[in-house]
Write a protein that holds these residues in place. Structure first.
Motif, PDB file in Angstrom:
ATOM      1  N   GLN A  68      25.311 -51.150   7.345  1.00 32.65           N
ATOM      2  CA  GLN A  68      24.528 -50.429   8.196  1.00 32.65           C
ATOM      3  C   GLN A  68      26.004 -50.233   8.942  1.00 32.65           C
ATOM      4  O   GLN A  68      26.453 -49.030   9.800  1.00 32.65           O
ATOM      5  N   ARG A  69      27.076 -50.857   9.626  1.00 27.12           N
ATOM      6  CA  ARG A  69      28.033 -50.679  10.174  1.00 27.12           C
ATOM      7  C   ARG A  69      28.772 -49.271   9.634  1.00 27.12           C
ATOM      8  O   ARG A  69      29.818 -48.698  10.389  1.00 27.12           O
ATOM      9  N   GLY A  88      29.041 -50.450  16.258  1.00 26.97           N
ATOM     10  CA  GLY A  88      27.732 -50.688  17.370  1.00 26.97           C
ATOM     11  C   GLY A  88      27.392 -52.336  17.632  1.00 26.97           C
ATOM     12  O   GLY A  88      26.023 -52.646  17.938  1.00 26.97           O
ATOM     13  N   GLU A 121      27.246 -46.879   7.914  1.00 26.25           N
ATOM     14  CA  GLU A 121      26.898 -45.965   8.033  1.00 26.25           C
ATOM     15  C   GLU A 121      27.095 -45.713   9.156  1.00 26.25           C
ATOM     16  O   GLU A 121      26.952 -44.409   9.468  1.00 26.25           O
ATOM     17  N   ARG A 122      26.586 -45.854  10.193  1.00 30.50           N
ATOM     18  CA  ARG A 122      26.967 -46.026  12.166  1.00 30.50           C
ATOM     19  C   ARG A 122      28.711 -45.148  12.555  1.00 30.50           C
ATOM     20  O   ARG A 122      28.557 -44.342  12.675  1.00 30.50           O
ATOM     21  N   MET A 123      29.927 -46.094  11.551  1.00 31.20           N
ATOM     22  CA  MET A 123      30.382 -45.379  11.843  1.00 31.20           C
ATOM     23  C   MET A 123      31.072 -43.651  11.199  1.00 31.20           C
ATOM     24  O   MET A 123      31.359 -42.491  12.026  1.00 31.20           O
ATOM     25  N   ARG A 124      30.149 -43.832   9.910  1.00 31.04           N
ATOM     26  CA  ARG A 124      30.675 -42.089   9.132  1.00 31.04           C
ATOM     27  C   ARG A 124      29.295 -41.403  10.330  1.00 31.04           C
ATOM     28  O   ARG A 124      30.128 -39.706  10.301  1.00 31.04           O
ATOM     29  N   ARG A 125      28.239 -42.101  10.715  1.00 28.74           N
ATOM     30  CA  ARG A 125      27.519 -40.786  11.599  1.00 28.74           C
ATOM     31  C   ARG A 125      28.061 -40.383  12.597  1.00 28.74           C
ATOM     32  O   ARG A 125      28.386 -39.495  13.443  1.00 28.74           O
ATOM     33  N   VAL A 126      28.688 -41.423  13.442  1.00 28.65           N
ATOM     34  CA  VAL A 126      29.239 -41.182  14.579  1.00 28.65           C
ATOM     35  C   VAL A 126      30.646 -39.987  14.758  1.00 28.65           C
ATOM     36  O   VAL A 126      30.891 -39.079  15.581  1.00 28.65           O
ATOM     37  N   ASN A 165      31.925 -51.043  19.854  1.00 23.45           N
ATOM     38  CA  ASN A 165      30.494 -50.782  20.724  1.00 23.45           C
ATOM     39  C   ASN A 165      30.396 -49.559  19.805  1.00 23.45           C
ATOM     40  O   ASN A 165      29.272 -49.544  19.655  1.00 23.45           O
ATOM     41  N   LYS A 166      30.669 -48.399  19.899  1.00 24.40           N
ATOM     42  CA  LYS A 166      30.440 -46.816  19.913  1.00 24.40           C
ATOM     43  C   LYS A 166      31.085 -47.390  18.218  1.00 24.40           C
ATOM     44  O   LYS A 166      30.204 -46.041  17.980  1.00 24.40           O
ATOM     45  N   TYR A 167      31.399 -47.571  17.919  1.00 18.49           N
ATOM     46  CA  TYR A 167      31.710 -47.442  15.998  1.00 18.49           C
ATOM     47  C   TYR A 167      31.287 -47.785  15.706  1.00 18.49           C
ATOM     48  O   TYR A 167      30.777 -48.102  13.760  1.00 18.49           O
TER      49      TYR A 167
END
Length: 227
Positions: A215-216, A130, A218-223, A126-128
């Motif tokens: 999108q996933r 989404g 990018e989310r992982m990189r942001r987290v 969920n964290k990495y």
């Protein structure tokens, strides 16, 4: 669901949405007993038809490694513990990269150690990535991992605003799970590209699936940047 009104959709469209956008995890696993762990995870990928059989097999292998079962690829459900079977079921639910996974008592038939492993796995995904997990449970300790808790009493919904968090920091190696996820997503882009080049999927479907993966990532990189 994912900006689509599903209220009056025909059954064929609902089937397609369930296959593409919703993963399911059941209390009693619902693995096919005659198939290996690898074949159980491959099944929804093959049904979707976006990848070749070879790429579907590789993707299923990577998912099983992410859930910690890289050494159980050829085991049948009867050769696995309850916790291991449930992790196969989680890998199967994630097979087509759904934004939503519905879980019915996912730790109801596993021991306390397996429960902790499964909960840490869900929190990390969920964290990495989404991925949204909707969990039905009677266990208050399981409920406490959620960002939102909703109770059903007498057919009515009640929501808790203040939620104490359960400590899962010493369960599983989060960094290793993240590393496997990153490698998995990068290879998934290559698998989709091969499917597009071979004509297995059309341009529109390729763009939809590739966009979801980007999108996933990018989310992982942001987290990771935010720590």
């Amino acid at each position: 669901l994912d900006e689509t009104d599903v209220t009056d959709l025909p059954e064929r469209d609902l089937y397609d949405i369930r296959l593409r956008k919703i993963g399911f995890v059941f209390q009693f696993y619902n693995l096919i007993s005659t198939l290996t762990a690898l074949e159980n995870v491959m099944l929804p990928i093959v049904l979707l038809g976006a990848l070749s059989e070879d790429d579907a097999r590789k993707k299923a292998e990577e998912l099983l490694r992410i859930v910690g079962l890289g050494d159980k690829l050829n085991a049948r459900p009867t050769q696995l513990s309850g916790g291991q079977q449930q992790r196969v079921a989680i890998a199967r639910a994630l097979a087509n990269d759904p934004p939503l996974v519905l879980m019915d008592e996912p730790t109801g038939n596993v021991d306390i150690v397996s429960e902790a492993v499964i909960l840490k796995l869900l929190k990390t995904l969920n964290k990495y990535l989404g991925t949204t997990f909707v969990i039905v449970t009677h266990n208050p300790e399981v409920a406490l991992i959620g960002d939102r808790i909703v109770y059903i009493r007498g057919g009515k919904l009640f929501e808790e605003k203040t939620i104490p968090k359960i400590d899962l920091k010493d369960v599983l190696d989060e960094a290793e799970i993240v590393r496997l996820q990153l490698e998995f997503l990068k290879r998934e882009v290559l698998r989709l590209r091969r499917s597009r080049e071979r004509g297995v999927i059309g341009r529109e479907e390729y763009e939809e699936l590739a966009s979801r993966i980007r999108q996933r990532l990018e989310r992982m990189r942001r987290v990771l940047r935010e720590g």
